[in-house]
Every structure is written in structure tokens, then in C-alpha cells.
Design an enzyme around this catalytic site. Sequence first.
Site, mmCIF file in Angstrom:
data_model
loop_
_atom_site.group_PDB
_atom_site.id
_atom_site.type_symbol
_atom_site.label_atom_id
_atom_site.label_comp_id
_atom_site.label_asym_id
_atom_site.label_seq_id
_atom_site.Cartn_x
_atom_site.Cartn_y
_atom_site.Cartn_z
ATOM 1 N N ARG A 155 29.553 24.856 -35.377
ATOM 2 C CA ARG A 155 28.844 25.506 -34.267
ATOM 3 C C ARG A 155 29.445 26.875 -33.904
ATOM 4 O O ARG A 155 29.427 27.273 -32.735
ATOM 5 C CB ARG A 155 28.851 24.632 -32.999
ATOM 6 C CG ARG A 155 28.197 23.263 -33.145
ATOM 7 C CD ARG A 155 26.678 23.417 -33.327
ATOM 8 N NE ARG A 155 26.005 22.152 -33.133
ATOM 9 C CZ ARG A 155 25.836 21.232 -34.083
ATOM 10 N NH1 ARG A 155 26.286 21.440 -35.316
ATOM 11 N NH2 ARG A 155 25.189 20.118 -33.811
ATOM 12 N N SER A 225 22.788 18.872 -27.427
ATOM 13 C CA SER A 225 24.176 18.477 -27.140
ATOM 14 C C SER A 225 24.780 19.485 -26.181
ATOM 15 O O SER A 225 24.736 20.687 -26.442
ATOM 16 C CB SER A 225 25.016 18.498 -28.409
ATOM 17 O OG SER A 225 24.516 17.608 -29.346
ATOM 18 N N GLU A 320 29.189 23.144 -25.842
ATOM 19 C CA GLU A 320 28.572 23.778 -26.980
ATOM 20 C C GLU A 320 27.606 24.841 -26.452
ATOM 21 O O GLU A 320 27.348 25.845 -27.086
ATOM 22 C CB GLU A 320 27.808 22.711 -27.776
ATOM 23 C CG GLU A 320 27.379 23.170 -29.119
ATOM 24 C CD GLU A 320 26.051 22.591 -29.528
ATOM 25 O OE1 GLU A 320 25.805 22.584 -30.715
ATOM 26 O OE2 GLU A 320 25.268 22.174 -28.669
HETATM 27 N N1 EPU Z 1 27.552 7.339 -29.475
HETATM 28 C C1 EPU Z 1 27.989 6.558 -28.435
HETATM 29 N N2 EPU Z 1 27.122 6.314 -27.427
HETATM 30 C C2 EPU Z 1 25.850 6.814 -27.422
HETATM 31 C C3 EPU Z 1 25.407 7.621 -28.491
HETATM 32 C C4 EPU Z 1 26.288 7.889 -29.522
HETATM 33 O O1 EPU Z 1 29.110 6.060 -28.412
HETATM 34 O O2 EPU Z 1 25.129 6.525 -26.467
HETATM 35 C C5 EPU Z 1 28.486 7.568 -30.612
HETATM 36 C C6 EPU Z 1 28.167 6.600 -31.744
HETATM 37 O O3 EPU Z 1 29.369 6.131 -32.275
HETATM 38 C C7 EPU Z 1 27.458 7.497 -32.771
HETATM 39 C C8 EPU Z 1 28.199 8.786 -32.533
HETATM 40 O O4 EPU Z 1 28.363 8.872 -31.112
HETATM 41 O O5 EPU Z 1 27.646 7.025 -34.067
HETATM 42 C C9 EPU Z 1 27.474 9.998 -33.072
HETATM 43 O O6 EPU Z 1 26.172 10.063 -32.480
HETATM 44 P P1 EPU Z 1 25.028 10.960 -33.148
HETATM 45 O O7 EPU Z 1 24.834 10.567 -34.539
HETATM 46 O O8 EPU Z 1 23.852 10.947 -32.227
HETATM 47 O O9 EPU Z 1 25.651 12.401 -33.231
HETATM 48 P P2 EPU Z 1 26.527 13.286 -32.261
HETATM 49 O O10 EPU Z 1 27.858 13.505 -32.882
HETATM 50 O O11 EPU Z 1 26.541 12.738 -30.871
HETATM 51 C C10 EPU Z 1 25.867 15.531 -33.439
HETATM 52 C C11 EPU Z 1 25.313 16.869 -33.085
HETATM 53 C C12 EPU Z 1 23.804 16.781 -32.845
HETATM 54 C C13 EPU Z 1 23.156 16.273 -34.124
HETATM 55 C C14 EPU Z 1 23.754 14.921 -34.475
HETATM 56 C C15 EPU Z 1 23.264 14.417 -35.800
HETATM 57 C C16 EPU Z 1 27.146 18.038 -31.993
HETATM 58 C C17 EPU Z 1 27.683 18.601 -30.725
HETATM 59 N N3 EPU Z 1 25.981 17.390 -31.907
HETATM 60 O O12 EPU Z 1 25.719 14.688 -32.302
HETATM 61 O O13 EPU Z 1 23.349 18.103 -32.603
HETATM 62 O O14 EPU Z 1 21.753 16.157 -33.964
HETATM 63 O O15 EPU Z 1 25.200 15.026 -34.591
HETATM 64 O O16 EPU Z 1 23.830 15.169 -36.808
HETATM 65 O O17 EPU Z 1 27.774 18.185 -33.047
HETATM 66 C C18 EPU Z 1 22.818 19.692 -30.906
HETATM 67 O O18 EPU Z 1 23.704 20.398 -31.400
HETATM 68 O O19 EPU Z 1 22.160 20.058 -29.902
HETATM 69 C C19 EPU Z 1 22.570 18.368 -31.480
HETATM 70 C C20 EPU Z 1 21.687 17.529 -30.949
#
Ligand code: EPU
Length: 324
Positions: A155, A225, A320
Site C-alpha cells: 500500500r 480497509s 491505510e
Molecule cells: N478476520 C477476523 N475477523 C473478521 C474478519 C477477518 O479475525 O471479522 C481475520 C481472519 O483471520 C481473516 C483475516 O482477518 O483470515 C484476513 O481477512 P481478509 O481476507 O478479509 O483480509 P484483510 O487482511 O482483512 C486485506 C486487504 C483488503 C483486501 C483483502 C483481500 C489490507 C489493509 N486490506 O484485508 O483490501 O481486499 O486483504 O486480499 O491489506 C482495502 O485495501 O481497502 C481492502 C479491502
Amino acid sequence: MTNIPNTFGLNVRAKIFAEYHNVDELRELLDRYQGERILHIGAGSNLLFTNDFDGVILHSAMRRCRALQEDDDHVLIEAENGVVLDELIAQLCDMGLSGMENLSYIPGEVGASAVQNVGAYGVEAKDVITEVRVLRMADKQEVVMRAEDCQYGYRSSIFKGELRDKCIVTHVTYRLNKQLDPQLDYGNLRSEVGDNPTVMDIRNAVIRIRKQKLPEVSELGSAGSFFKNPIVPREQYEAIAAQYERVPHYEQDGGVKIPAAWLIEQCGWKGKTMGGAQCYPKQPLVLVNLGNATPEDIINLAAAICQSVQDKFNITISPEVNYI
Ligand code: EPU
């Protein structure tokens, strides 16, 4: 004063809002408003306006794409900064060109996506970008930068670092594959797409997953995010893993990445509200405007969440989203 478009749906205004249709018009605007505070925005999908903006907001109405070059394996596509990223991806998938399908349904425009290095489901913009054309604000010359020189990281890019406010990204060139090389290792993507997927199957699966977890900005204001996922030293992760069951984590850059969503959930913020702002129940990494949030509501909720993650885990999570 004019309203500033922003996906948080905040009621914020700027002294002047100006659009341009080509690079010469952009040069004219920069001349006309010399001495004013200038901010170039995309769709406003990664911005938090903390106040009205006492200056000029620039936005691109340049929305063309063209194929630059093609060989047996690849096509180079150049898109102007105002192209809606997902409209481009939909078109590319429709043509059977792959590389960007995992980035489907990310809100925002081409220019901002190259500044922010947007990413999702194991792919980042930097993986497909070959060149970025910018207008240097000091002398209004166009400069072509190779992706290797854009200092891309998670990012982040040179445009958020040393070139911040010094140039405007006007064109982005992407290298697309004619043969599909599916990237399905992130989360449950592989099981969601099924066997022998086409590029369109992957796009559709990504859209389904995103719709389950993330709010539609047309229905509920947000900036996706709100925080970045922190990377902590291995010893710190191990200390947490000894205390909690099944801590989600990924090895990254010599440390361990722990999802901010998990940390925030452990602190009890999921679904909590503060004024008109809410920590989104389906994905606590996202802060939403329930309808009449003020910038202060979002700022206060974000600060309170950061503080609790700091107090409970001794981890600093940073936004972010760009505060303006
Ligand atoms: N999780 C929880 N509780 C929840 C939801 C998620 O504990 O309610 C944990 C779970 O362990 C899950 C992990 O968080 O496996 C990761 O969740 P997710 O796959 O939704 O991804 P993220 O790391 O939360 C990142 C990006 C998103 C992108 C997704 C998928 C960042 C800041 N965000 O989110 O990007 O869509 O991965 O690749 O890196 C954005 O930048 O606006 C965005 C939405």
C-alpha cells in the site's frame, strides 16, 4: 464552496473543484491556481476529509484506454488516470486478458490505484504495472517512470513518499497475460472458483467474496480497509500465539503479519459505534458511516480502536486511509 466526492459519504466541501479532460487542461489548471493549496483526488475512496478543504481539488475526466503493444504472450494496455479501475478490469476479463482479475471490484480509479498500490487476494497493482506517466508539478513536464523506480511496497509508493504533492499520475501501463496464470492461494479463493476457472470465473468469485465481507460504498459510506495489517517481530507474534488460540498470521518481510481485523475483533470493537461511525460487523478493518457521521466520529472511532490494540497487544496499527 463545492461538495467533495468521497466514498465515506462525508459532507465536506472545497473552495474549488476542477476537472480536466487532457494533460494540457491539467497544465492550465495548475497555472491558474498557482499558490493555492492543491489536492488531486481519484474517486475519494481512500481519503478521510477531516474538514472542509481550503483550496483546489483536482479530478481527472480523462477516461481512455489503448493497447500499446502485443506479442504472443502479453498485451500492454495504457489507461488514463480517470478510468474506473473495475470498469477496466471488467473489460480486460471480457477480452480474456489476465493479471488483474484478483483486483476486481476494488473501488477507485486508475491513477490512485498506482499511487496506493492497491491489492487484493494475493495480487497487487505493482505486479502488473510496467510504467507510470506523471506530470511534474514544478515544471509541468511529462515524465515516464518505470515500475521498478516507483518504490512499490505494501500500500505504498514513491508517490506517497518523496514525490508526494510533487507530481500527478496521468497514465498507467499494465502488462496483461494472454494465458491465464491463476493466483488462487489467498484465503478461500481456490474453493470459491472451482476447477479449471476462466479469468471471468475468478473475477466473479472475487466479487462474490468481497460482497459478502465489504460494504457497498453506494449503500454504506466507507473507505475500504481503514488500517494496514501490521507486521510484527516473530517473538512478539509467538508471545501472542502462546496466549490465544489459532492466531491468523502470514510470514512477511522477515516478520509476521497479523490481520488488523483479528486484533480489532479481539479488542471487542466489531459492530461497535461511536456517533455515526461504526466498526463494520462483517469486517472490522472497515469503518463505516451509518448515515450521518461527521469526520470527528470517524477520527474518534479510529483513534479509540488504535489505542485499544496498542494497550492490549502493544501493536501500533496505522491508517491505510489518508487523512486530509
Ligand atoms: N478476520 C477476523 N475477523 C473478521 C474478519 C477477518 O479475525 O471479522 C481475520 C481472519 O483471520 C481473516 C483475516 O482477518 O483470515 C484476513 O481477512 P481478509 O481476507 O478479509 O483480509 P484483510 O487482511 O482483512 C486485506 C486487504 C483488503 C483486501 C483483502 C483481500 C489490507 C489493509 N486490506 O484485508 O483490501 O481486499 O486483504 O486480499 O491489506 C482495502 O485495501 O481497502 C481492502 C479491502
